[in-house]
Design a protein around this motif. Structure first.
Motif, PDB file in Angstrom:
ATOM      1  N   GLY A  36      -6.491  17.213   4.256  1.00 17.50           N
ATOM      2  CA  GLY A  36      -6.740  16.248   3.196  1.00 17.50           C
ATOM      3  C   GLY A  36      -5.593  15.311   2.891  1.00 17.50           C
ATOM      4  O   GLY A  36      -5.746  14.390   2.084  1.00 17.50           O
ATOM      5  N   ARG A  37      -4.438  15.494   3.519  1.00 21.17           N
ATOM      6  CA  ARG A  37      -3.299  14.626   3.239  1.00 21.17           C
ATOM      7  C   ARG A  37      -3.503  13.268   3.904  1.00 21.17           C
ATOM      8  O   ARG A  37      -3.936  13.171   5.047  1.00 21.17           O
ATOM      9  CB  ARG A  37      -1.991  15.245   3.718  1.00 21.17           C
ATOM     10  CG  ARG A  37      -1.572  16.454   2.897  1.00 21.17           C
ATOM     11  CD  ARG A  37      -0.119  16.819   3.151  1.00 21.17           C
ATOM     12  NE  ARG A  37       0.805  15.826   2.628  1.00 21.17           N
ATOM     13  CZ  ARG A  37       1.252  15.785   1.378  1.00 21.17           C
ATOM     14  NH1 ARG A  37       0.810  16.685   0.490  1.00 21.17           N
ATOM     15  NH2 ARG A  37       2.112  14.864   0.991  1.00 21.17           N
ATOM     16  N   ARG A  38      -3.199  12.218   3.155  1.00 23.46           N
ATOM     17  CA  ARG A  38      -3.335  10.848   3.652  1.00 23.46           C
ATOM     18  C   ARG A  38      -2.043  10.457   4.363  1.00 23.46           C
ATOM     19  O   ARG A  38      -0.978  10.368   3.735  1.00 23.46           O
ATOM     20  CB  ARG A  38      -3.632   9.892   2.501  1.00 23.46           C
ATOM     21  CG  ARG A  38      -4.894  10.257   1.710  1.00 23.46           C
ATOM     22  CD  ARG A  38      -5.193   9.228   0.631  1.00 23.46           C
ATOM     23  NE  ARG A  38      -4.052   8.995  -0.253  1.00 23.46           N
ATOM     24  CZ  ARG A  38      -3.722   9.770  -1.279  1.00 23.46           C
ATOM     25  NH1 ARG A  38      -4.445  10.856  -1.560  1.00 23.46           N
ATOM     26  NH2 ARG A  38      -2.668   9.469  -2.039  1.00 23.46           N
ATOM     27  N   LEU A  89       0.012   7.834   7.109  1.00 27.11           N
ATOM     28  CA  LEU A  89       0.103   6.560   7.812  1.00 27.11           C
ATOM     29  C   LEU A  89       0.947   6.764   9.062  1.00 27.11           C
ATOM     30  O   LEU A  89       2.033   7.352   9.001  1.00 27.11           O
ATOM     31  CB  LEU A  89       0.740   5.498   6.922  1.00 27.11           C
ATOM     32  CG  LEU A  89       1.049   4.145   7.584  1.00 27.11           C
ATOM     33  CD1 LEU A  89      -0.234   3.438   7.999  1.00 27.11           C
ATOM     34  CD2 LEU A  89       1.881   3.260   6.652  1.00 27.11           C
ATOM     35  N   ALA A 149      -5.679  16.413   8.534  1.00 23.40           N
ATOM     36  CA  ALA A 149      -5.036  15.252   7.926  1.00 23.40           C
ATOM     37  C   ALA A 149      -5.906  14.007   8.082  1.00 23.40           C
ATOM     38  O   ALA A 149      -6.662  13.876   9.046  1.00 23.40           O
ATOM     39  CB  ALA A 149      -3.669  15.011   8.559  1.00 23.40           C
ATOM     40  N   LEU A 150      -5.800  13.104   7.118  1.00 23.46           N
ATOM     41  CA  LEU A 150      -6.511  11.831   7.150  1.00 23.46           C
ATOM     42  C   LEU A 150      -5.526  10.774   7.656  1.00 23.46           C
ATOM     43  O   LEU A 150      -4.734  10.233   6.885  1.00 23.46           O
ATOM     44  CB  LEU A 150      -7.035  11.476   5.755  1.00 23.46           C
ATOM     45  CG  LEU A 150      -7.898  12.563   5.077  1.00 23.46           C
ATOM     46  CD1 LEU A 150      -8.260  12.148   3.656  1.00 23.46           C
ATOM     47  CD2 LEU A 150      -9.144  12.837   5.899  1.00 23.46           C
ATOM     48  N   ARG A 161      -5.060  15.217  12.983  1.00 24.06           N
ATOM     49  CA  ARG A 161      -6.453  15.213  12.528  1.00 24.06           C
ATOM     50  C   ARG A 161      -7.095  16.583  12.716  1.00 24.06           C
ATOM     51  O   ARG A 161      -7.912  17.022  11.899  1.00 24.06           O
ATOM     52  CB  ARG A 161      -7.246  14.143  13.270  1.00 24.06           C
ATOM     53  CG  ARG A 161      -6.874  12.718  12.847  1.00 24.06           C
ATOM     54  CD  ARG A 161      -7.686  11.662  13.552  1.00 24.06           C
ATOM     55  NE  ARG A 161      -7.335  10.318  13.115  1.00 24.06           N
ATOM     56  CZ  ARG A 161      -6.856   9.368  13.906  1.00 24.06           C
ATOM     57  NH1 ARG A 161      -6.683   9.602  15.199  1.00 24.06           N
ATOM     58  NH2 ARG A 161      -6.538   8.178  13.417  1.00 24.06           N
ATOM     59  N   GLU A 164      -4.253   7.319   9.285  1.00 22.20           N
ATOM     60  CA  GLU A 164      -4.535   5.897   9.523  1.00 22.20           C
ATOM     61  C   GLU A 164      -3.475   5.362  10.468  1.00 22.20           C
ATOM     62  O   GLU A 164      -2.282   5.347  10.141  1.00 22.20           O
ATOM     63  CB  GLU A 164      -4.522   5.105   8.216  1.00 22.20           C
ATOM     64  CG  GLU A 164      -4.843   3.629   8.417  1.00 22.20           C
ATOM     65  CD  GLU A 164      -4.956   2.844   7.124  1.00 22.20           C
ATOM     66  OE1 GLU A 164      -4.706   1.618   7.148  1.00 22.20           O
ATOM     67  OE2 GLU A 164      -5.300   3.453   6.079  1.00 22.20           O
ATOM     68  N   ASP A 184      -0.858   4.775  -1.553  1.00 25.09           N
ATOM     69  CA  ASP A 184      -2.065   4.949  -0.744  1.00 25.09           C
ATOM     70  C   ASP A 184      -1.898   6.070   0.286  1.00 25.09           C
ATOM     71  O   ASP A 184      -2.893   6.629   0.758  1.00 25.09           O
ATOM     72  CB  ASP A 184      -2.410   3.654  -0.010  1.00 25.09           C
ATOM     73  CG  ASP A 184      -3.082   2.640  -0.925  1.00 25.09           C
ATOM     74  OD1 ASP A 184      -3.103   2.878  -2.147  1.00 25.09           O
ATOM     75  OD2 ASP A 184      -3.578   1.619  -0.409  1.00 25.09           O
ATOM     76  N   PHE A 185      -0.632   6.379   0.635  1.00 25.15           N
ATOM     77  CA  PHE A 185      -0.369   7.409   1.635  1.00 25.15           C
ATOM     78  C   PHE A 185       0.572   8.453   1.050  1.00 25.15           C
ATOM     79  O   PHE A 185       1.517   8.124   0.329  1.00 25.15           O
ATOM     80  CB  PHE A 185       0.263   6.793   2.885  1.00 25.15           C
ATOM     81  CG  PHE A 185      -0.525   5.646   3.458  1.00 25.15           C
ATOM     82  CD1 PHE A 185      -1.668   5.873   4.208  1.00 25.15           C
ATOM     83  CD2 PHE A 185      -0.136   4.332   3.214  1.00 25.15           C
ATOM     84  CE1 PHE A 185      -2.399   4.813   4.724  1.00 25.15           C
ATOM     85  CE2 PHE A 185      -0.853   3.274   3.724  1.00 25.15           C
ATOM     86  CZ  PHE A 185      -1.993   3.514   4.472  1.00 25.15           C
ATOM     87  N   GLN A 186       0.316   9.708   1.396  1.00 34.42           N
ATOM     88  CA  GLN A 186       1.199  10.787   0.964  1.00 34.42           C
ATOM     89  C   GLN A 186       2.331  11.020   1.960  1.00 34.42           C
ATOM     90  O   GLN A 186       3.397  11.509   1.587  1.00 34.42           O
ATOM     91  CB  GLN A 186       0.390  12.072   0.781  1.00 34.42           C
ATOM     92  CG  GLN A 186      -0.622  11.978  -0.361  1.00 34.42           C
ATOM     93  CD  GLN A 186      -1.622  13.118  -0.319  1.00 34.42           C
ATOM     94  OE1 GLN A 186      -2.532  13.124   0.510  1.00 34.42           O
ATOM     95  NE2 GLN A 186      -1.449  14.090  -1.199  1.00 34.42           N
ATOM     96  N   ARG A 209       0.829  -1.212   0.000  1.00 36.26           N
ATOM     97  CA  ARG A 209       0.000   0.000   0.000  1.00 36.26           C
ATOM     98  C   ARG A 209       0.862   1.260   0.000  1.00 36.26           C
ATOM     99  O   ARG A 209       0.534   2.242  -0.678  1.00 36.26           O
ATOM    100  CB  ARG A 209      -0.925   0.002   1.209  1.00 36.26           C
ATOM    101  CG  ARG A 209      -2.022  -1.046   1.169  1.00 36.26           C
ATOM    102  CD  ARG A 209      -2.921  -0.913   2.391  1.00 36.26           C
ATOM    103  NE  ARG A 209      -3.584   0.383   2.421  1.00 36.26           N
ATOM    104  CZ  ARG A 209      -4.177   0.904   3.486  1.00 36.26           C
ATOM    105  NH1 ARG A 209      -4.133   0.254   4.644  1.00 36.26           N
ATOM    106  NH2 ARG A 209      -4.754   2.081   3.424  1.00 36.26           N
TER     107      ARG A 209
END
Length: 260
Positions: free
Chosen positions: A130-132, A134, A154-155, A150, A157, A61-63, A56
Protein backbone atom coordinates in the motif's frame (compact mmCIF):
# COMPACT_ATOMS: atom_id res chain seq x y z
CA UNK A 1 54.38 7.16 -6.06
CA UNK A 2 54.26 4.31 -8.57
CA UNK A 3 51.15 2.11 -8.64
CA UNK A 4 50.07 -0.81 -10.84
CA UNK A 5 48.10 1.74 -12.90
CA UNK A 6 50.99 4.15 -13.40
CA UNK A 7 51.35 5.13 -17.05
CA UNK A 8 48.40 3.11 -18.31
CA UNK A 9 45.88 4.63 -20.73
CA UNK A 10 42.34 4.06 -19.49
CA UNK A 11 39.35 4.96 -21.65
CA UNK A 12 36.44 6.46 -19.70
CA UNK A 13 33.17 5.90 -21.57
CA UNK A 14 30.91 7.87 -19.20
CA UNK A 15 28.97 10.93 -20.43
CA UNK A 16 31.08 14.07 -20.38
CA UNK A 17 28.98 15.48 -17.53
CA UNK A 18 29.80 12.47 -15.34
CA UNK A 19 33.37 11.56 -16.21
CA UNK A 20 35.15 13.93 -13.84
CA UNK A 21 35.20 11.70 -10.72
CA UNK A 22 36.52 8.63 -12.51
CA UNK A 23 39.13 10.64 -14.41
CA UNK A 24 40.29 12.26 -11.17
CA UNK A 25 40.63 8.95 -9.33
CA UNK A 26 42.50 7.41 -12.26
CA UNK A 27 44.92 10.33 -12.32
CA UNK A 28 45.47 9.97 -8.58
CA UNK A 29 46.33 6.31 -9.20
CA UNK A 30 48.90 7.27 -11.83
CA UNK A 31 46.87 6.34 -14.92
CA UNK A 32 46.23 8.50 -17.97
CA UNK A 33 42.45 8.82 -18.34
CA UNK A 34 41.15 9.13 -21.90
CA UNK A 35 37.58 10.47 -21.77
CA UNK A 36 35.62 9.26 -24.79
CA UNK A 37 31.89 9.45 -23.99
CA UNK A 38 29.92 6.78 -25.81
CA UNK A 39 26.55 8.10 -24.65
CA UNK A 40 24.81 11.27 -23.65
CA UNK A 41 21.66 11.89 -21.65
CA UNK A 42 18.57 13.40 -23.26
CA UNK A 43 15.88 14.77 -20.89
CA UNK A 44 12.36 13.52 -21.60
CA UNK A 45 10.30 15.94 -19.47
CA UNK A 46 9.84 19.62 -20.14
CA UNK A 47 10.47 22.14 -17.32
CA UNK A 48 6.76 22.45 -16.50
CA UNK A 49 6.46 18.70 -15.98
CA UNK A 50 9.53 18.71 -13.73
CA UNK A 51 8.03 21.48 -11.58
CA UNK A 52 4.75 19.56 -11.36
CA UNK A 53 6.56 16.44 -10.19
CA UNK A 54 8.49 18.40 -7.56
CA UNK A 55 5.20 19.88 -6.34
CA UNK A 56 3.63 16.43 -6.03
CA UNK A 57 6.58 15.18 -4.00
CA UNK A 58 6.48 18.18 -1.66
CA UNK A 59 2.69 17.82 -1.28
CA UNK A 60 3.02 14.24 -0.03
CA UNK A 61 1.67 12.37 -3.04
CA UNK A 62 4.41 9.78 -2.45
CA UNK A 63 5.58 8.13 0.75
CA UNK A 64 8.85 6.93 -0.76
CA UNK A 65 11.00 8.17 -3.63
CA UNK A 66 13.43 5.58 -4.96
CA UNK A 67 16.52 6.62 -6.93
CA UNK A 68 18.70 4.29 -8.98
CA UNK A 69 21.02 6.92 -10.44
CA UNK A 70 22.48 10.31 -9.72
CA UNK A 71 21.19 11.39 -13.13
CA UNK A 72 17.58 11.33 -11.93
CA UNK A 73 18.50 13.48 -8.96
CA UNK A 74 20.38 16.05 -11.02
CA UNK A 75 17.53 16.35 -13.52
CA UNK A 76 14.81 16.56 -10.89
CA UNK A 77 16.39 18.70 -8.17
CA UNK A 78 18.68 21.60 -7.59
CA UNK A 79 20.86 21.62 -4.45
CA UNK A 80 18.90 22.73 -1.41
CA UNK A 81 15.81 23.83 -3.34
CA UNK A 82 13.30 21.02 -2.81
CA UNK A 83 11.29 20.52 0.38
CA UNK A 84 11.30 16.81 1.16
CA UNK A 85 7.89 16.73 2.77
CA UNK A 86 7.08 13.42 4.43
CA UNK A 87 8.61 11.23 1.73
CA UNK A 88 11.51 8.91 2.46
CA UNK A 89 14.36 8.82 -0.04
CA UNK A 90 16.10 5.58 -0.99
CA UNK A 91 19.29 5.42 -3.07
CA UNK A 92 20.88 2.48 -4.81
CA UNK A 93 24.38 3.48 -3.69
CA UNK A 94 26.63 6.26 -2.39
CA UNK A 95 27.07 7.86 -5.81
CA UNK A 96 23.31 8.43 -5.88
CA UNK A 97 22.98 9.35 -2.21
CA UNK A 98 25.48 12.22 -2.34
CA UNK A 99 23.56 14.48 -4.78
CA UNK A 100 20.33 13.64 -2.97
CA UNK A 101 21.81 14.87 0.30
CA UNK A 102 23.07 17.99 -1.43
CA UNK A 103 19.51 18.60 -2.61
CA UNK A 104 18.36 18.57 1.01
CA UNK A 105 17.14 14.99 1.40
CA UNK A 106 17.77 12.70 4.34
CA UNK A 107 18.60 9.41 2.62
CA UNK A 108 17.73 6.07 4.20
CA UNK A 109 20.57 3.66 4.93
CA UNK A 110 22.05 2.16 1.79
CA UNK A 111 21.55 -1.43 0.61
CA UNK A 112 24.24 -4.03 1.23
CA UNK A 113 24.96 -4.26 -2.50
CA UNK A 114 24.55 -1.43 -4.99
CA UNK A 115 22.22 -3.25 -7.40
CA UNK A 116 18.43 -3.21 -7.84
CA UNK A 117 17.94 -6.56 -6.10
CA UNK A 118 19.74 -5.36 -2.98
CA UNK A 119 17.79 -2.08 -3.03
CA UNK A 120 14.51 -4.03 -2.98
CA UNK A 121 15.76 -6.02 0.01
CA UNK A 122 16.62 -2.77 1.82
CA UNK A 123 13.22 -1.19 1.14
CA UNK A 124 11.44 -4.41 2.13
CA UNK A 125 12.89 -4.26 5.64
CA UNK A 126 9.65 -2.44 6.41
CA UNK A 127 6.17 -3.32 5.09
CA UNK A 128 5.66 -2.17 1.50
CA UNK A 129 2.01 -3.07 0.97
CA UNK A 130 0.00 0.00 0.00
CA UNK A 131 2.95 2.40 0.13
CA UNK A 132 2.97 5.03 -2.62
CA UNK A 133 6.38 5.00 -4.27
CA UNK A 134 7.83 7.19 -7.00
CA UNK A 135 10.56 5.74 -9.21
CA UNK A 136 12.15 8.52 -11.34
CA UNK A 137 14.46 6.80 -13.77
CA UNK A 138 15.87 6.37 -17.26
CA UNK A 139 13.84 5.04 -20.16
CA UNK A 140 14.58 1.37 -20.68
CA UNK A 141 15.75 0.70 -17.12
CA UNK A 142 15.68 -2.83 -15.72
CA UNK A 143 12.20 -4.02 -14.70
CA UNK A 144 13.41 -5.94 -11.66
CA UNK A 145 13.01 -3.02 -9.22
CA UNK A 146 9.41 -1.94 -9.99
CA UNK A 147 8.31 -5.54 -10.55
CA UNK A 148 9.60 -6.75 -7.20
CA UNK A 149 8.25 -3.73 -5.34
CA UNK A 150 4.81 -4.25 -6.86
CA UNK A 151 4.98 -7.93 -5.92
CA UNK A 152 5.42 -6.74 -2.32
CA UNK A 153 2.24 -4.68 -2.62
CA UNK A 154 3.77 -1.26 -3.23
CA UNK A 155 1.97 1.26 -5.45
CA UNK A 156 4.81 2.21 -7.80
CA UNK A 157 4.62 5.14 -10.21
CA UNK A 158 7.44 5.14 -12.74
CA UNK A 159 8.46 8.41 -14.38
CA UNK A 160 10.96 8.38 -17.22
CA UNK A 161 13.10 11.47 -16.79
CA UNK A 162 15.71 10.86 -19.45
CA UNK A 163 17.09 8.44 -21.97
CA UNK A 164 20.60 7.47 -22.93
CA UNK A 165 21.46 7.91 -26.62
CA UNK A 166 24.67 7.10 -28.53
CA UNK A 167 27.28 9.84 -28.70
CA UNK A 168 27.95 9.38 -32.41
CA UNK A 169 30.25 12.39 -32.36
CA UNK A 170 32.76 10.21 -30.45
CA UNK A 171 32.84 7.43 -33.03
CA UNK A 172 35.98 8.45 -34.92
CA UNK A 173 37.89 9.21 -31.71
CA UNK A 174 36.95 5.87 -30.16
CA UNK A 175 37.89 3.85 -33.21
CA UNK A 176 41.20 5.69 -33.54
CA UNK A 177 42.01 4.96 -29.88
CA UNK A 178 41.21 1.27 -30.28
CA UNK A 179 43.20 0.97 -33.52
CA UNK A 180 46.23 2.68 -32.03
CA UNK A 181 47.02 -0.27 -29.71
CA UNK A 182 47.89 2.27 -26.99
CA UNK A 183 44.71 1.52 -25.07
CA UNK A 184 45.40 -0.45 -21.88
CA UNK A 185 41.87 -0.50 -20.48
CA UNK A 186 38.26 0.51 -21.22
CA UNK A 187 35.88 1.18 -18.33
CA UNK A 188 32.09 0.79 -18.35
CA UNK A 189 29.77 2.24 -15.70
CA UNK A 190 26.41 1.20 -17.18
CA UNK A 191 24.79 -1.30 -19.50
CA UNK A 192 23.98 1.54 -21.89
CA UNK A 193 27.68 2.33 -22.17
CA UNK A 194 28.36 -1.27 -23.22
CA UNK A 195 25.61 -1.21 -25.85
CA UNK A 196 26.66 2.10 -27.36
CA UNK A 197 30.36 1.23 -27.21
CA UNK A 198 29.59 -1.75 -29.45
CA UNK A 199 27.61 0.53 -31.81
CA UNK A 200 30.34 3.16 -32.04
CA UNK A 201 33.27 0.73 -32.25
CA UNK A 202 31.60 -1.26 -35.02
CA UNK A 203 34.02 -3.90 -36.36
CA UNK A 204 36.89 -2.31 -34.41
CA UNK A 205 37.56 -4.08 -31.14
CA UNK A 206 39.83 -3.45 -28.19
CA UNK A 207 43.48 -4.31 -28.92
CA UNK A 208 44.99 -7.54 -27.60
CA UNK A 209 45.79 -7.22 -23.93
CA UNK A 210 43.33 -4.38 -23.34
CA UNK A 211 41.44 -4.90 -20.08
CA UNK A 212 37.66 -4.40 -20.06
CA UNK A 213 36.27 -3.33 -16.69
CA UNK A 214 32.66 -3.17 -15.46
CA UNK A 215 31.36 -1.25 -12.46
CA UNK A 216 29.12 -4.15 -11.40
CA UNK A 217 27.36 -7.37 -12.40
CA UNK A 218 24.48 -5.75 -14.29
CA UNK A 219 26.94 -3.82 -16.45
CA UNK A 220 29.06 -6.96 -16.87
CA UNK A 221 26.02 -8.89 -18.11
CA UNK A 222 25.20 -6.14 -20.62
CA UNK A 223 28.79 -6.20 -21.84
CA UNK A 224 28.71 -9.96 -22.30
CA UNK A 225 25.46 -9.57 -24.22
CA UNK A 226 27.24 -7.54 -26.91
CA UNK A 227 30.32 -9.73 -26.99
CA UNK A 228 32.71 -7.73 -24.80
CA UNK A 229 33.20 -9.89 -21.72
CA UNK A 230 34.92 -7.98 -18.89
CA UNK A 231 37.99 -9.28 -17.11
CA UNK A 232 37.34 -6.98 -14.13
CA UNK A 233 34.05 -6.46 -12.24
CA UNK A 234 34.15 -3.96 -9.38
CA UNK A 235 33.00 -4.82 -5.87
CA UNK A 236 31.82 -2.55 -4.33
CA UNK A 237 29.95 -1.35 -7.41
CA UNK A 238 31.09 2.27 -7.24
CA UNK A 239 33.44 4.52 -9.22
CA UNK A 240 36.02 4.24 -6.45
CA UNK A 241 35.50 0.48 -6.36
CA UNK A 242 36.13 0.34 -10.11
CA UNK A 243 39.53 2.03 -9.74
CA UNK A 244 40.42 -0.18 -6.78
CA UNK A 245 39.49 -3.27 -8.80
CA UNK A 246 41.80 -2.15 -11.60
CA UNK A 247 44.64 -1.56 -9.14
CA UNK A 248 44.12 -5.08 -7.79
CA UNK A 249 43.94 -6.62 -11.28
CA UNK A 250 47.11 -5.01 -12.56
CA UNK A 251 48.86 -5.57 -9.25
CA UNK A 252 48.31 -9.32 -9.53
CA UNK A 253 49.83 -9.63 -13.01
CA UNK A 254 53.06 -11.70 -13.00
CA UNK A 255 55.88 -9.27 -12.33
CA UNK A 256 53.33 -6.53 -13.06
CA UNK A 257 53.23 -7.77 -16.65
CA UNK A 258 52.86 -5.07 -19.29
CA UNK A 259 53.81 -2.24 -16.95
CA UNK A 260 54.92 0.73 -19.10
Amino acid sequence: MTTPLSGRRVVVTRPSTQAEELCHLLEEAGATPVPIPVLRLRPLLDPEAIVELRTRIAAGDFQDVVFTSANACSLLFEPGTLPQGAARAFAIGPGTAIPLERAGWSVQSLPDGFVAEALVDRIAQEPCAGRRMLLPRARGGRAVLPDRLRALGALVEEVELYEAVPAWESRSLLQAELRSARCDCVTFASGSAALFFADLAGPVRAPEGCVLAAIGPATAAAMAGVGIVPQVVADPHTIKGLVEALLTWYGHLPDNEGQP
